[in-house]
Write a protein that holds these residues in place. Structure first.
Motif, PDB file in Angstrom:
ATOM      1  N   GLY A  61       1.878 -24.957 -39.540  1.00 16.83           N
ATOM      2  CA  GLY A  61       1.136 -25.387 -38.367  1.00 16.83           C
ATOM      3  C   GLY A  61       2.004 -25.983 -37.283  1.00 16.83           C
ATOM      4  O   GLY A  61       1.520 -26.232 -36.173  1.00 16.83           O
ATOM      5  N   ARG A  62       3.290 -26.195 -37.580  1.00 18.80           N
ATOM      6  CA  ARG A  62       4.188 -26.833 -36.610  1.00 18.80           C
ATOM      7  C   ARG A  62       5.468 -26.044 -36.350  1.00 18.80           C
ATOM      8  O   ARG A  62       6.173 -26.313 -35.392  1.00 18.80           O
ATOM      9  CB  ARG A  62       4.566 -28.237 -37.092  1.00 18.80           C
ATOM     10  N   LEU A  68       8.085 -23.290 -35.111  1.00 19.29           N
ATOM     11  CA  LEU A  68       8.113 -22.559 -33.851  1.00 19.29           C
ATOM     12  C   LEU A  68       7.813 -21.073 -34.077  1.00 19.29           C
ATOM     13  O   LEU A  68       8.289 -20.483 -35.047  1.00 19.29           O
ATOM     14  CB  LEU A  68       9.485 -22.702 -33.193  1.00 19.29           C
ATOM     15  N   PRO A  69       7.040 -20.463 -33.173  1.00 21.51           N
ATOM     16  CA  PRO A  69       6.734 -19.035 -33.331  1.00 21.51           C
ATOM     17  C   PRO A  69       7.985 -18.174 -33.403  1.00 21.51           C
ATOM     18  O   PRO A  69       8.034 -17.209 -34.181  1.00 21.51           O
ATOM     19  CB  PRO A  69       5.899 -18.718 -32.086  1.00 21.51           C
ATOM     20  N   GLY A  98      -2.153 -27.131 -37.484  1.00 23.73           N
ATOM     21  CA  GLY A  98      -1.357 -27.926 -36.567  1.00 23.73           C
ATOM     22  C   GLY A  98      -2.208 -28.611 -35.516  1.00 23.73           C
ATOM     23  O   GLY A  98      -3.398 -28.314 -35.348  1.00 23.73           O
ATOM     24  N   ARG A 124      -2.041 -28.360 -32.327  1.00 21.88           N
ATOM     25  CA  ARG A 124      -2.332 -27.507 -31.182  1.00 21.88           C
ATOM     26  C   ARG A 124      -2.918 -26.185 -31.662  1.00 21.88           C
ATOM     27  O   ARG A 124      -2.568 -25.701 -32.732  1.00 21.88           O
ATOM     28  CB  ARG A 124      -1.058 -27.259 -30.354  1.00 21.88           C
ATOM     29  N   ASP A 129      -2.664 -22.998 -30.727  1.00 23.92           N
ATOM     30  CA  ASP A 129      -1.885 -21.761 -30.750  1.00 23.92           C
ATOM     31  C   ASP A 129      -0.633 -21.957 -31.603  1.00 23.92           C
ATOM     32  O   ASP A 129       0.493 -21.914 -31.111  1.00 23.92           O
ATOM     33  CB  ASP A 129      -1.520 -21.352 -29.322  1.00 23.92           C
ATOM     34  N   ASN A 130      -0.820 -22.185 -32.911  1.00 26.55           N
ATOM     35  CA  ASN A 130       0.323 -22.356 -33.799  1.00 26.55           C
ATOM     36  C   ASN A 130       0.445 -21.156 -34.722  1.00 26.55           C
ATOM     37  O   ASN A 130      -0.455 -20.308 -34.800  1.00 26.55           O
ATOM     38  CB  ASN A 130       0.214 -23.665 -34.584  1.00 26.55           C
ATOM     39  N   GLN A 157      -8.411 -29.758 -32.994  1.00 31.16           N
ATOM     40  CA  GLN A 157      -7.216 -30.170 -32.260  1.00 31.16           C
ATOM     41  C   GLN A 157      -7.329 -31.610 -31.793  1.00 31.16           C
ATOM     42  O   GLN A 157      -8.427 -32.158 -31.651  1.00 31.16           O
ATOM     43  CB  GLN A 157      -6.983 -29.266 -31.037  1.00 31.16           C
ATOM     44  N   SER A 209      -4.653 -22.519 -24.030  1.00 31.99           N
ATOM     45  CA  SER A 209      -4.616 -21.433 -24.993  1.00 31.99           C
ATOM     46  C   SER A 209      -6.011 -20.845 -25.185  1.00 31.99           C
ATOM     47  O   SER A 209      -7.019 -21.545 -25.132  1.00 31.99           O
ATOM     48  CB  SER A 209      -4.082 -21.945 -26.337  1.00 31.99           C
TER      49      SER A 209
END
Length: 484
Positions: A168-169, A171-172, A197, A199, A201-202, A280, A449
């Motif tokens: 969930g945290r 980086l993409p 996560g 946010r 958009d994780n 969120q 997002s």
């Protein structure tokens, strides 16, 4: 652990006499025979843990990608570490296992558990060299490595098993590098584990969305233990605890969950990490649960009551909402209907169905007004007006929205309205962030997002309260009687 080269190891590979035919059952046997907990007991896997592993290793064809969403305290890191040691010790020659997280310290949580598994069993410890950031198995030239979550550090890797912790945290870009590296061997796996996560958009949320939208995709598998869909239940709901915590009452204790109840931590954080609900953080909420929830009323809106209908319509595959509110000094509001995108990129709201819902409401109640922003919905408003329905356009200009939103906020904080307790209306209100503008307030989303929580019913409430309060404040016109 002393620095420098480690001592000589036993160079004969570990031999295991398998009593099972499937990979998941072999893994269970290996864990019981060779992996020890800190008190010396063998790692005895529960059925739900074996089923998780079976969803990955027993599937035909075997998936390349796997995602697990699990609440904190359910030993997902321990299970992942056990899978890493099993792959290292039984995977054959030149096996590579990578453990990736947000940073190297985080990656060493899983790596550290794996190292302690090795050190607690003599047949493993005499064969494996334990370093600070890696485990080396010289007999098969295999290695387990803990790596930081940076794309540059992961380029060129070729793992048989890559465990991405804190999905969930992470980086993409990091996850994408890991996934791209996973196709270089006949049977490689990227395992993404974590909790939702903060946010929307994780990486883990994207993985979940794809799995739900494309169940036919055999290249990946997704599993979660979650109370998703029960966000309207309180955080101390035993039903939600049991859905999202398979280890409850075994090695996870109820009093630990009870001790962490809000306000000791924020409600959104508890729901994400302990209930695996996809909510969120809202740093600047328009309204909080302790203010909104007491306004719930069991009253209904009887047929024939004077009401206003507010329409917040979508124009880009989003969400369309209808809200009804009474025309009274203390108005009562209830959700009429919501049309939400089920996750289909080709979905569009059925405009004719929306219009028919308004017509049914007009036959049921004394609809004084239908209020809506005319943007992209001008035709619908014209059609309804041509049928004799009073339509009020409510353009979402900054000045008008600021004034109406500020009035609504004042009414909520001063108990100037009631609501039906509808869970969707509650979710939309609590998802609203507040934006200060020109000396007043405006509603906004927590992020831009497309995965951000919906607030369409909240926008409808702004319009409905503005019109219902104005209508209720109007004095009835006096009839003049003229004598002849």
């Amino acid at each position: 652990m002393k620095r420098g080269p480690k001592g000589a190891t036993y160079t004969v590979p570990l031999e295991v006499s398998w009593c099972s035919d499937t990979p998941s059952k072999r893994f269970r046997q290996f864990a019981f025979e060779y992996l020890r907990l800190k008190d010396g007991r063998p790692l005895e896997l529960r059925d739900w843990q074996v089923e998780l592993v079976a969803s990955v290793w027993d599937s035909t064809p075997r998936p390349r990608l796997a995602g697990w969403a699990m609440a904190r305290g359910n030993a997902k890191s321990t299970l992942a570490a056990a899978m890493a040691v099993y792959t290292l010790m039984t995977g054959g020659n030149e096996v590579s296992v990578d453990v990736v997280a947000v940073d190297e310290r985080q990656a060493q949580i899983v790596g550290g558990i794996a190292a302690r598994f090795i050190q607690r069993h003599p047949e493993l410890s005499e064969r494996v060299q334990v370093y600070r950031d890696r485990l080396v198995y010289p007999a098969t030239q295999s290695e387990l490595t803990c790596l930081p979550g940076t794309a540059a550090a992961l380029e060129g890797r070729n793992p048989d098993l890559c465990i991405c912790d804190e999905g969930g945290r992470i980086l993409p870009e990091v996850y994408e590098v890991c996934a791209l590296a996973g196709g270089k061997k006949p049977e490689s796996l990227v395992l993404l584990i974590g909790t939702p996560g903060p946010r929307p958009d994780n990486v883990l949320a994207r993985f979940r969305d794809h799995a739900l939208a494309h169940p036919e995709d055999t290249s990946q598998v997704y599993r979660e233990f979650s109370a998703a869909g029960f966000e309207h239940h309180p955080t101390d709901c035993s039903h939600c605890w049991e859905l999202s915590n398979p280890a409850l009452d075994t090695f996870l204790y109820r009093d630990a969950l009870a001790a962490l109840q809000p306000p000791k931590m924020t409600e959104s954080h508890f729901r994400r990490t302990r209930l695996v609900q996809w909510v969120q953080d809202n740093d600047d909420p328009f309204v909080t649960p302790d203010v909104w929830d007491p306004l719930e009323s069991t009253q209904s809106i009887p047929d024939g009551t004077a009401v206003v209908i507010a329409l917040d319509g979508s124009h880009s595959r989003d969400c369309t909402a209808l809200l009804v509110g009474t025309v009274s000094p203390k108005p009562h509001f209830s959700t009429l209907k919501v049309w939400a995108n089920p996750g289909d990129d080709n979905w569009r709201v059925n405009v004719l169905e929306v219009e028919d819902e308004v017509r049914r409401a007009c036959r049921r109640w004394n609809v004084r007004e239908v209020v809506a922003d005319p943007f992209r919905w001008a035709r619908t408003l014209q059609v309804l007006a041509s049928e004799g329905i009073t339509v009020i356009e409510f353009p979402h200009s900054p000045s008008r929205l600021t004034r109406a939103t500020t009035e609504l906020h004042t009414a909520i904080t001063n108990s100037g309205l009631t609501h039906s307790g509808d869970s969707t209306l509650r979710a939309h209100l609590l998802a609203c962030a507040v934006i200060e503008h020109d000396g007043g307030l405006r509603l906004g989303k927590v992020s831009r997002s497309r995965h951000a929580p919906k607030i369409d019913l909240a926008a409808a409430l702004v319009m409905a309260y503005s019109r219902s309060s104005w209508l209720s404040s109007r004095k009835p016109q006096r009839r003049r009687v003229i004598g002849i």
